[in-house]
Scaffold this motif. Structure first.
Motif, PDB file in Angstrom:
ATOM      1  N   HIS A 208       0.842  -1.197   0.000  1.00  0.00           N
ATOM      2  CA  HIS A 208       0.000   0.000   0.000  1.00  0.00           C
ATOM      3  C   HIS A 208       0.875   1.246   0.000  1.00  0.00           C
ATOM      4  O   HIS A 208       1.897   1.309   0.681  1.00  0.00           O
ATOM      5  CB  HIS A 208      -0.914   0.021   1.225  1.00  0.00           C
ATOM      6  CG  HIS A 208      -2.005  -0.993   1.172  1.00  0.00           C
ATOM      7  ND1 HIS A 208      -3.150  -0.835   0.411  1.00  0.00           N
ATOM      8  CD2 HIS A 208      -2.135  -2.196   1.782  1.00  0.00           C
ATOM      9  CE1 HIS A 208      -3.932  -1.888   0.562  1.00  0.00           C
ATOM     10  NE2 HIS A 208      -3.334  -2.734   1.380  1.00  0.00           N
ATOM     11  N   THR A 209       0.447   2.242  -0.764  1.00  0.00           N
ATOM     12  CA  THR A 209       1.131   3.522  -0.802  1.00  0.00           C
ATOM     13  C   THR A 209       0.226   4.587  -0.214  1.00  0.00           C
ATOM     14  O   THR A 209      -0.989   4.411  -0.110  1.00  0.00           O
ATOM     15  CB  THR A 209       1.516   3.911  -2.240  1.00  0.00           C
ATOM     16  OG1 THR A 209       0.322   3.947  -3.044  1.00  0.00           O
ATOM     17  CG2 THR A 209       2.488   2.903  -2.828  1.00  0.00           C
ATOM     18  N   PHE A 210       0.814   5.730   0.169  1.00  0.00           N
ATOM     19  CA  PHE A 210       0.075   6.808   0.806  1.00  0.00           C
ATOM     20  C   PHE A 210      -0.395   7.796  -0.236  1.00  0.00           C
ATOM     21  O   PHE A 210       0.373   8.220  -1.099  1.00  0.00           O
ATOM     22  CB  PHE A 210       0.958   7.533   1.831  1.00  0.00           C
ATOM     23  CG  PHE A 210       1.419   6.643   2.941  1.00  0.00           C
ATOM     24  CD1 PHE A 210       0.599   6.368   4.019  1.00  0.00           C
ATOM     25  CD2 PHE A 210       2.671   6.050   2.903  1.00  0.00           C
ATOM     26  CE1 PHE A 210       1.019   5.546   5.031  1.00  0.00           C
ATOM     27  CE2 PHE A 210       3.104   5.230   3.912  1.00  0.00           C
ATOM     28  CZ  PHE A 210       2.272   4.969   4.985  1.00  0.00           C
ATOM     29  N   ALA A 211      -1.658   8.185  -0.137  1.00  0.00           N
ATOM     30  CA  ALA A 211      -2.212   9.169  -1.064  1.00  0.00           C
ATOM     31  C   ALA A 211      -1.857  10.575  -0.616  1.00  0.00           C
ATOM     32  O   ALA A 211      -1.605  10.832   0.553  1.00  0.00           O
ATOM     33  CB  ALA A 211      -3.731   9.016  -1.155  1.00  0.00           C
ATOM     34  N   ASP A 212      -1.846  11.495  -1.570  1.00  0.00           N
ATOM     35  CA  ASP A 212      -1.555  12.882  -1.263  1.00  0.00           C
ATOM     36  C   ASP A 212      -2.815  13.563  -0.747  1.00  0.00           C
ATOM     37  O   ASP A 212      -3.893  13.428  -1.311  1.00  0.00           O
ATOM     38  CB  ASP A 212      -1.050  13.596  -2.518  1.00  0.00           C
ATOM     39  CG  ASP A 212      -0.436  14.941  -2.198  1.00  0.00           C
ATOM     40  OD1 ASP A 212      -0.469  15.333  -1.021  1.00  0.00           O
ATOM     41  OD2 ASP A 212       0.064  15.593  -3.126  1.00  0.00           O
TER      42      ASP A 212
END
Length: 356
Positions: A208-212
């Protein structure tokens, strides 16, 4: 009073288990050693021919070192690398990364040693011990390459200067050289290569990556499609085109087999920094978290100021309806009450008698 070490919980557990398992293995081997050959502890370390009845060894074997030198390297790796990554990702994501980065290489090494025995018929392959923190070491280096791709490591007062993405390949070559000596076994080279591929694949396609916070987009994005984390970036410039071509063919094959999902347009925009923060910008994950927190606090402060101003602002008076002015003027031929009733004069009797 010495400063207190601030170690995250998962990293602390890893250090304790590494020390406990390594000391327990050393004590058992020392007690049973008879001066002939190498003793194996199949219920702590993974041995293909002996450990099938001890399935937990697929996990515990990573936290067992056989000598002081490798134990020191493993402890330093877990202390610094684990503390950094756990703070950058959270304990939950760090545990997922540990499970994938250690369990999969151990399974692949087990299968490859059994396959070598099936091909050659040499029983030594199935009696090879698969243990050590090598999968953790290469996995942490790959993770640092994702988080800090533009950073440079300087050694020996500037004599050697390497970018962080060069460290995984250098570590792999070092393990290969040591596996040709009695210091490390062939299983160590299998662990470092499979750990390299496994950790990069997980971070590239599945994590999972972090959204802006500055844009409206789904909060559950997977993988990292940035060009700075491409597989060819781990190799020197002369061989990059060849590696990029081979990795592209492998990627297309995996997409065809539905093992990897292709990157969407949103993911590609993310990698260019159009909708989310691109991996590889200068700074660490902690700095990125502080930036996001500052943005959220700034937005909240602006909303509070607007709400406070609206509550304290005096209400304007109600609007008046403009119209023609009305003046009261005496109306002609209008009788007053006195004229309507007539005039009446009241004279008291005493005054009238006096007049008479």
């Amino acid at each position: 009073m010495p400063p207190r070490l601030n170690i995250p919980p998962i990293t602390r557990i890893l250090l304790i288990l590494l020390a406990f398992n390594s000391l327990l293995s050393a004590a058992i081997r020392y007690r049973q050693w008879n001066g002939e050959g190498e003793l194996l502890v199949p219920y702590l370390v993974l041995v293909p021919q002996l450990s099938l009845i001890y399935p937990w060894t697929f996990v515990t074997t990573t936290l067992v070192e056989n000598n002081v030198f490798t134990f020191a390297i493993g402890a330093i790796t877990v202390f610094y690398g684990g503390r950094y990554l756990e703070r950058a990702w959270s304990s939950r994501e760090f545990v997922k990364f540990l499970v994938v980065g250690t369990l999969v290489p151990n399974l692949m090494a087990f299968v490859m040693l059994v396959a070598m025995f099936a091909v050659t018929g040499n029983v030594e392959w199935t009696l090879t011990s698969i243990n050590g923190t090598i999968p953790l070491q290469i996995a942490f280096l790959v993770a640092f390459s994702q988080l800090l791709p533009s950073h440079t490591v300087t050694l020996f007062k500037g004599i050697i200067s390497l970018r962080v993405p060069r460290l995984p390949l250098l570590h792999t070559l070092l393990v290969l050289a040591l596996s040709l000596t009695p210091l490390l076994s062939t299983a160590s080279f299998i662990l470092v290569t499979t750990g390299f591929l496994t950790s990069w694949t997980y971070l590239r396609f599945y994590k999972h990556t972090f959204a802006d916070l500055e844009t409206a987009q789904p909060s559950t994005l997977r993988g990292d499609s940035s060009e700075t984390f491409a597989f060819a970036e781990f190799f020197p410039e002369p061989v990059k085109p060849f590696v990029a071509g081979v990795s592209s063919q492998v990627y297309n094959t995996l997409v065809t087999l539905k093992i990897c999902a292709p990157f969407s347009h949103t993911d590609l925009s993310t990698s260019r920094g159009e909708s989310t923060v691109q991996r590889g910008t200068p700074g660490s994950a902690r700095a990125e978290a502080e930036r996001r927190r500052a943005l959220a606090l700034k937005a909240l402060d602006q909303r509070l100021q607007v709400a406070t101003a609206a509550a304290t602002m005096p209400k304007p008076p109600p609007p008046t309806v403009a119209g023609p002015s009305v003046q009261i003027q005496p109306q002609p031929n209008v009788q007053t009450p006195e004229t309507m009733l007539g005039e009446t004069n009241y004279v008291p009797e005493r005054e009238e008698e006096g007049k008479n």
